[in-house]
Structure formats: structure tokens, C-alpha cells
Write a protein that holds these residues in place. Structure first.
Motif, PDB file in Angstrom:
ATOM      1  N   ALA B  28       0.837  -1.209   0.000  1.00 18.97           N
ATOM      2  CA  ALA B  28       0.000   0.000   0.000  1.00 18.97           C
ATOM      3  C   ALA B  28       0.867   1.253   0.000  1.00 18.97           C
ATOM      4  CB  ALA B  28      -0.926  -0.014   1.213  1.00 18.97           C
ATOM      5  N   ALA B  61      -0.465   8.060   5.460  1.00 18.77           N
ATOM      6  CA  ALA B  61      -1.356   8.268   4.314  1.00 18.77           C
ATOM      7  C   ALA B  61      -1.886   6.935   3.792  1.00 18.77           C
ATOM      8  CB  ALA B  61      -0.610   9.012   3.204  1.00 18.77           C
ATOM      9  N   ASN B  64      -4.409   5.743   6.323  1.00 15.97           N
ATOM     10  CA  ASN B  64      -5.630   6.554   6.331  1.00 15.97           C
ATOM     11  C   ASN B  64      -6.479   6.334   5.084  1.00 15.97           C
ATOM     12  OD1 ASN B  64      -5.423   7.722   8.864  1.00 15.97           O
ATOM     13  ND2 ASN B  64      -4.069   9.351   8.140  1.00 15.97           N
ATOM     14  N   ASP B  65      -5.836   6.121   3.919  1.00 19.29           N
ATOM     15  CA  ASP B  65      -6.627   5.809   2.721  1.00 19.29           C
ATOM     16  C   ASP B  65      -7.349   4.474   2.893  1.00 19.29           C
ATOM     17  OD1 ASP B  65      -6.022   8.149   1.427  1.00 19.29           O
ATOM     18  OD2 ASP B  65      -5.440   7.175  -0.458  1.00 19.29           O
ATOM     19  N   ALA B  68     -10.206   5.163   5.140  1.00 20.36           N
ATOM     20  CA  ALA B  68     -11.248   5.912   4.423  1.00 20.36           C
ATOM     21  C   ALA B  68     -12.175   4.944   3.690  1.00 20.36           C
ATOM     22  CB  ALA B  68     -10.615   6.884   3.442  1.00 20.36           C
ATOM     23  N   ASP B  69     -11.596   3.873   3.152  1.00 22.06           N
ATOM     24  CA  ASP B  69     -12.426   2.853   2.488  1.00 22.06           C
ATOM     25  C   ASP B  69     -13.406   2.216   3.476  1.00 22.06           C
ATOM     26  OD1 ASP B  69     -11.417   3.112  -0.076  1.00 22.06           O
ATOM     27  OD2 ASP B  69      -9.768   1.714   0.285  1.00 22.06           O
ATOM     28  N   ASP B  73     -12.327   8.620   9.346  1.00 21.98           N
ATOM     29  CA  ASP B  73     -11.742   9.889   8.926  1.00 21.98           C
ATOM     30  C   ASP B  73     -10.329  10.056   9.489  1.00 21.98           C
ATOM     31  OD1 ASP B  73     -11.137  12.448   8.211  1.00 21.98           O
ATOM     32  OD2 ASP B  73     -12.668  13.422   9.439  1.00 21.98           O
ATOM     33  N   HIS B  74      -9.346   9.580   8.753  1.00 23.16           N
ATOM     34  CA  HIS B  74      -7.939   9.845   9.044  1.00 23.16           C
ATOM     35  C   HIS B  74      -7.561   9.639  10.521  1.00 23.16           C
ATOM     36  CE1 HIS B  74      -8.802  11.786   5.239  1.00 23.16           C
ATOM     37  NE2 HIS B  74      -7.519  11.680   4.957  1.00 23.16           N
ATOM     38  N   VAL B  76      -5.036   8.075  11.745  1.00 29.34           N
ATOM     39  CA  VAL B  76      -3.589   8.085  12.022  1.00 29.34           C
ATOM     40  C   VAL B  76      -3.062   9.504  11.786  1.00 29.34           C
ATOM     41  CG1 VAL B  76      -1.347   7.055  11.473  1.00 29.34           C
ATOM     42  CG2 VAL B  76      -3.442   5.693  11.233  1.00 29.34           C
ATOM     43  N   ALA B  77      -2.552  10.090  12.852  1.00 29.79           N
ATOM     44  CA  ALA B  77      -2.080  11.479  12.771  1.00 29.79           C
ATOM     45  C   ALA B  77      -0.839  11.585  11.887  1.00 29.79           C
ATOM     46  CB  ALA B  77      -1.767  11.996  14.172  1.00 29.79           C
TER      47      ALA B  77
END
Lengths: 244, 87
Positions: B28, B61, B64-65, B68-69, B73-74, B76-77
Motif C-alpha cells: 500500500a 497516508a 488513512n486511505d 477511508a475505504d 476519517d484519518h 492516524v495522525a
């Protein structure tokens, strides 16, 4: 000829090309061949790890996972022992007292009177356990246990090969998709670097912030930037560059 | 690197919640750019070494993507968000 079912099953096993089906389909074919190879068995199942838990993921009869649930819930049973201890485990009569009482009760309640569980070993590591069920007592003899072990060792290799094949295929597919996303993200970063006069890491940070701000996937933000830039065509000037 | 413990904790929690294997996350993350080697990712995930800010943001990122699936909502900071949290 006593070995005819085993011989024909092993011959069928040797003709396997795992790419013909999914891993589940391949395992299912292995399990049906096991029942053919060991005549006393009425049905069979394979205990394996699925998402960190023992499960009867493959079976030739829906009764198998129903019975096996008793041992997964209690943490004790012949299939689990065969898997963990890499030893053959046999119950001659589920109606008699003995180890794994909850499994015996569940099996007897489903009309199963005897069971045989053999580990599926590849290079001394267990990849699962094959479990055979019979509706009569003392159905499985020592010869059946030997046959089951021989068959299970062949089936284990098929399992391991199938797993390796599908792991490699999944990896290849995943990387292919990742490279498509990466191309778009790199293009978006390039557009932002040109527009903002920033370096690569800063451009990526801008994408991250936009993704968080709009609660959209980063790759969707990147795609939007690329699409907007293309739509604007050659008139695009630095101050016209799309906002991330 | 002052944010190392927070970064490691954030990534480890994200990896655990995502269900990603190291290989799955490595694949990923490959889609987000940046040359993160599999062995480096394994070290970061196990806490054997901290992620650099760039590595952290790429892994965050990718995670978080994935989230999102799943409708999240995000969680992981990013490195910048970690830096802005009060100590």
C-alpha cells in the motif's frame, strides 16, 4: 485392490494446477479427494488458521464446522491437538468417556461415532489438520491412520504451494494497483512543486493536509489535481495551478 | 528525533487496527511514493527504529486511505499533527 481409492486420489492430486481455481476451491478439491482416499470417512474438514483463529474453513459437509465449533470454543479437541502437537489423534467412540469431552458430545449429537485427525505437515511445520468423521464406531483402523497421514502430507504440499501461488498473485496485483496510484500521486506532487516552488516532501504534505481537511482519500485528491490541470490545458500558469 | 515515540505509537496502533500485514502495508505504501524497504518497514512497525517524518507521513497516508475505504476519517495522525499536539 485396497489401495485403489488412495492411488486414484493421489493421482488426481498430482494433476493439480492451483492456478485453475481460488485457494478455497483448491482446498475443497483436496478435501473431497481425502474422503475418496479413505473409505470409512463419511465427510472431512480442514482445520487451519484464518485471520489468527482456528477454523474449519474447508469441509465436504456442513456438519464438520458445526461439530468443530465445540473444540474451537473450548480450546480443546482432536483436530486442534493434531494441528498443534503434529500427532495423529483418533476417537474410536464418541459415546465413550475420554479426552475432549465437549467435542465428543458435539460429535455424538450430530451422529458422528468416530473421528480421525491428522496433521498436515510441510518441512516439520503444520499448515493445518485434516479431520475425518464416520457415523459408526471404530471406523478408522491403524491402516486408515497411515493412509490419512500419507494423503495429508501430499495435501499439505498442495496447500503450501497453493498458498504461495495465491500470495504471490495477490502481491503482484497489489503492487500493480499501487503503481497506478503512485503515478497519479507523483504527477500531482510535480504539479504542486511547479506551482508552489516547493520540494517533494512539502508537496506531499500539502496533499496530506488537503486529504485531512476534506476527508477524502489522498489518491483522490491527487487525481483531482491532475484532472483539473489537464482540463485547464496549456493556458495553465503558475498562479492558476489548482489548490490541493 | 523528538517525535519518535509518538510516531511509533501512532503507526503501531494504525497497523494493528488496519489488520495489515507488513507486506500488505508495504504494498500500500508503495503506491504513495518514497523508497521504504520492506525490512525498514518491519523495523518501524516493531519499534526497532523510528520512522523519519517523510516515512511517517507516507505510512500514515497509506493507512488513512485504507481507513477511508472503511468509512473512518484519518485516524492516524500525520507528523505535523503529532507535532501540534500539546505535550
Amino acid at each position: 485392490m485396497a489401495d485403489a481409492p488412495l492411488t486414484s486420489s493421489l493421482a488426481a492430486l498430482s494433476r493439480f494446477f492451483v492456478g485453475d481455481g481460488t485457494l478455497e476451491e483448491t482446498l475443497s478439491r483436496v478435501t473431497y479427494l481425502a474422503v475418496d482416499a479413505i473409505p470409512p470417512a463419511d465427510f472431512a474438514g480442514i482445520t487451519m488458521m484464518v485471520e489468527g483463529r482456528h477454523r474449519t474453513a474447508i469441509f465436504t459437509d456442513e456438519t464438520a464446522p458445526e461439530i468443530d465449533e465445540a473444540q474451537y470454543n473450548s480450546g480443546e479437541g482432536p483436530c486442534l491437538d493434531a494441528f498443534r502437537e503434529q500427532q495423529i489423534r483418533r476417537i474410536d467412540s464418541t459415546l465413550a468417556d475420554g479426552p475432549w469431552p465437549q467435542f465428543r458430545l458435539a460429535a455424538a449429537a450430530h451422529g458422528i461415532r468416530s473421528t480421525l485427525s491428522v496433521p498436515m505437515l510441510v518441512e516439520k511445520a503444520a499448515v493445518g489438520a485434516m479431520n475425518l468423521y464416520a457415523n459408526r464406531e471404530r471406523a478408522f483402523g491403524d491402516d486408515d491412520a497411515e493412509t490419512a497421514m500419507l494423503f495429508a502430507s501430499q495435501a499439505a504440499i498442495v496447500l503450501a504451494n497453493a498458498q504461495a501461488y495465491w500470495d504471490a498473485r495477490e502481491l503482484s496485483t497489489g503492487l500493480s494497483e499501487a503503481m497506478q496510484h503512485r503515478a497519479v500521486i507523483e504527477q500531482a506532487k510535480g504539479i504542486l512543486m511547479a506551482a508552489q516552488g516547493c520540494d517533494e516532501d512539502t508537496a506531499f504534505d500539502l496533499l496530506v493536509k488537503a486529504s485531512q481537511r476534506e476527508n477524502l482519500k489522498l489518491r483522490d485528491i491527487a487525481q483531482r489535481i491532475v484532472d483539473t490541470t489537464i482540463a485547464r490545458g496549456p493556458r495553465t500558469r503558475e498562479h492558476d495551478a489548482p489548490e490541493p | 528525533m523528538p517525535l519518535s515515540p509518538e510516531s511509533t505509537a501512532a503507526l503501531q496502533q494504525g497497523i494493528l487496527a488496519s489488520g495489515y500485514t507488513i507486506t500488505g502495508l508495504w504494498v500500500a505504501a508503495a503506491g504513495f511514493g518514497g523508497p521504504i524497504r520492506w525490512a525498514d518497514l518491519a523495523d518501524i512497525a516493531s519499534g526497532d527504529r523510528p520512522a523519519t517524518p517523510a516515512e511517517h507521513n507516507i505510512l500514515a497516508a497509506a493507512l488513512n486511505d485504507h481507513f477511508a475505504d472503511l468509512g473512518h476519517d484519518h485516524p492516524v495522525a500525520s507528523w505535523q499533527e503529532l507535532a501540534s499536539f500539546p505535550a
